[in-house]
Scaffold this motif. Structure first.
Motif, short mmCIF file in Angstrom:
data_model
loop_
_atom_site.label_atom_id
_atom_site.label_comp_id
_atom_site.label_asym_id
_atom_site.label_seq_id
_atom_site.Cartn_x
_atom_site.Cartn_y
_atom_site.Cartn_z
N UNK A 123 0.85 -1.20 0.00
CA UNK A 123 0.00 0.00 0.00
C UNK A 123 0.89 1.25 0.00
N UNK A 124 1.58 1.46 -1.11
CA UNK A 124 2.54 2.57 -1.21
C UNK A 124 2.16 3.53 -2.33
N UNK A 125 0.89 3.49 -2.75
CA UNK A 125 0.45 4.34 -3.86
C UNK A 125 -0.58 5.36 -3.37
N UNK A 126 -0.83 6.34 -4.19
CA UNK A 126 -1.84 7.34 -3.90
C UNK A 126 -2.63 7.63 -5.17
N UNK A 127 -3.87 8.08 -5.01
CA UNK A 127 -4.70 8.43 -6.16
C UNK A 127 -5.70 9.50 -5.74
N UNK A 128 -6.21 10.20 -6.74
CA UNK A 128 -7.19 11.25 -6.48
C UNK A 128 -8.56 10.63 -6.26
N UNK A 129 -9.30 11.15 -5.28
CA UNK A 129 -10.64 10.64 -5.01
C UNK A 129 -11.27 11.42 -3.88
N UNK A 130 -12.47 10.98 -3.46
CA UNK A 130 -13.21 11.63 -2.37
C UNK A 130 -13.06 10.81 -1.11
N UNK A 131 -12.59 11.45 -0.05
CA UNK A 131 -12.43 10.77 1.23
C UNK A 131 -13.80 10.42 1.80
N UNK A 132 -13.98 9.15 2.17
CA UNK A 132 -15.28 8.72 2.70
C UNK A 132 -15.65 9.48 3.96
N UNK A 133 -14.66 9.77 4.81
CA UNK A 133 -14.97 10.52 6.04
C UNK A 133 -15.52 11.89 5.72
N UNK A 134 -14.94 12.56 4.71
CA UNK A 134 -15.41 13.90 4.33
C UNK A 134 -16.76 13.83 3.65
N UNK A 135 -16.98 12.75 2.87
CA UNK A 135 -18.24 12.63 2.12
C UNK A 135 -19.43 12.45 3.03
N UNK A 136 -19.20 11.97 4.28
CA UNK A 136 -20.31 11.74 5.20
C UNK A 136 -20.10 12.53 6.48
N UNK A 137 -19.56 13.71 6.35
CA UNK A 137 -19.31 14.55 7.51
C UNK A 137 -20.52 15.43 7.78
N UNK A 138 -20.65 15.93 9.02
CA UNK A 138 -21.76 16.85 9.31
C UNK A 138 -21.63 18.11 8.46
N UNK A 139 -22.76 18.79 8.28
CA UNK A 139 -22.78 19.99 7.44
C UNK A 139 -21.98 21.11 8.14
N UNK A 140 -20.96 21.62 7.46
CA UNK A 140 -20.17 22.72 8.02
C UNK A 140 -20.69 24.07 7.53
#
Length: 348
Positions: A123-140
């Motif tokens: 697990x040494x790679x990275x890619x662009x995407x949407x973080x699941x924690x941010x996608x289901x975070x409370x409304x800021x």
């Protein structure tokens, strides 16, 4: 990864339920216990409740006749209000942005994990995407909604035929009651349109009605406009104004200039009686305006038709972008549709 996402969502839901459960505990009295209450006690309780109601109405300078008139619209939809409020309280943020997701098994090599790669970590790679924690975070940031209510003459004229004005007023009551006290999550505005004007201010952004009297005044204004306005239809112009105003700071109802507002989402919901044919308005014109709002701005515009002559409402719906038209011939269907729009469960 899917299981981790479900686990995070469950944890968030659990926190929401815990937060929503704060306050006084509610104790239900059984029917058997109620039956044991004497008539004298019931009468005393009724007198206390009536006295409390009179004091409240006196505080907000609302007559008992006005209160009864208001409850005529609110009473039948109390369960719908409770259902929609529950959904609004649990709404999640939709403002998550794409970011670098690290510790991936494929993608671009992450320079910060070269040492782990040497010792065999895959697990040494990275890619662009949407973080699941941010996608289901409370409304800021609050979601910003503009409701466009049809108060044209046809609403009043045909109310005796199918109750369309009553449904429109009930829809307004549903909105005002359900969004009450949710300023940290939602900022909303109500405008009307009729043959007189495409923009009739009813409720301004940041200034929602604070009590039953103020909400009753909004309803009375809607009915009065529908009863005394000139013939005509400004549905398309009203939606177009709403798309522009909802993204502006200080966009009350007159289409005034202002900087773009910061919000989690910008949503326009038009509630109409689908009477375009009478005024020679092609449904595709409304569809074009809704489509342009989605493409040229961040606004998601929807139209809800609460009445119809024959299949006209369904025909207009088919002329709109997929998922942006809805037919609700019963007020009880409105919470489900608004719920789907606000929580982005309706396909765009």
């Amino acid at each position: 990864r899917l299981s981790r996402r479900k686990e995070r969502v469950c944890k968030y839901r659990k926190r929401e339920r815990k937060a929503n459960s704060r306050g006084h505990k509610v104790h239900q009295v059984s029917d058997e216990a109620k039956a044991q209450v004497s008539e004298e006690a019931k009468r005393a309780a009724r007198e206390i409740a009536e006295k409390a109601l009179r004091e409240k109405l006196n505080d907000i300078q609302m007559s008992e006749a006005e209160y009864k008139s208001y409850m005529r619209f609110v009473g039948p939809i109390e369960k719908d209000i409770a259902s929609l409020r529950q959904t609004l309280r649990s709404a999640e943020s939709k403002s998550a942005e794409r970011t670098w997701l690290k510790r991936q098994s494929q993608g671009e090599l992450d320079d910060s994990r070269l040492v782990e790669g040497v010792v065999g970590d895959k697990y040494i790679y990275k890619r662009r995407g949407i973080d699941d924690d941010a996608a289901h975070s409370p409304i800021s940031k609050p979601k910003r909604l503009r409701f466009v209510m049809d108060v044209s003459g046809s609403m009043y004229r045909f109310n005796g035929y199918d109750g369309r004005l009553d449904r429109c007023v009930e829809a307004a009551a549903l909105i005002m009651e359900s969004f009450d006290g949710m300023d940290d999550r939602f900022e909303y505005s109500l405008v009307g349109h009729s043959g007189d004007s495409p923009v009739i201010p009813l409720v301004d952004f940041g200034d929602p009605p604070k009590n039953e009297l103020e909400r009753m005044r909004v309803i009375q204004t809607m009915v009065a406009h529908s009863q005394y306005c000139m013939s005509g239809d400004y549905t398309c112009e009203a939606v177009q104004h709403a798309i522009l105003d909802v993204v502006r700071d200080g966009g009350g109802g007159g289409g005034g200039r202002g900087e773009e507002s910061e919000a989690d989402e910008h949503i326009v919901i038009a509630i109409s009686d689908a009477n375009l044919r009478r005024y020679g308005i092609p449904p595709r014109e409304l569809g074009r305006i809704i489509e342009a709002g989605a493409g040229g701005t961040t606004v998601k515009a929807h139209a809800i038709f609460i009445a119809s002559f024959g299949p006209e409402a369904e025909e207009i719906k088919r002329s709109l972008p997929f998922g942006r038209g809805h037919v609700c011939l019963r007020t009880s269907d409105l919470p489900r549709v608004v719920r789907g729009i606000v929580t982005s469960q309706v396909e765009n």
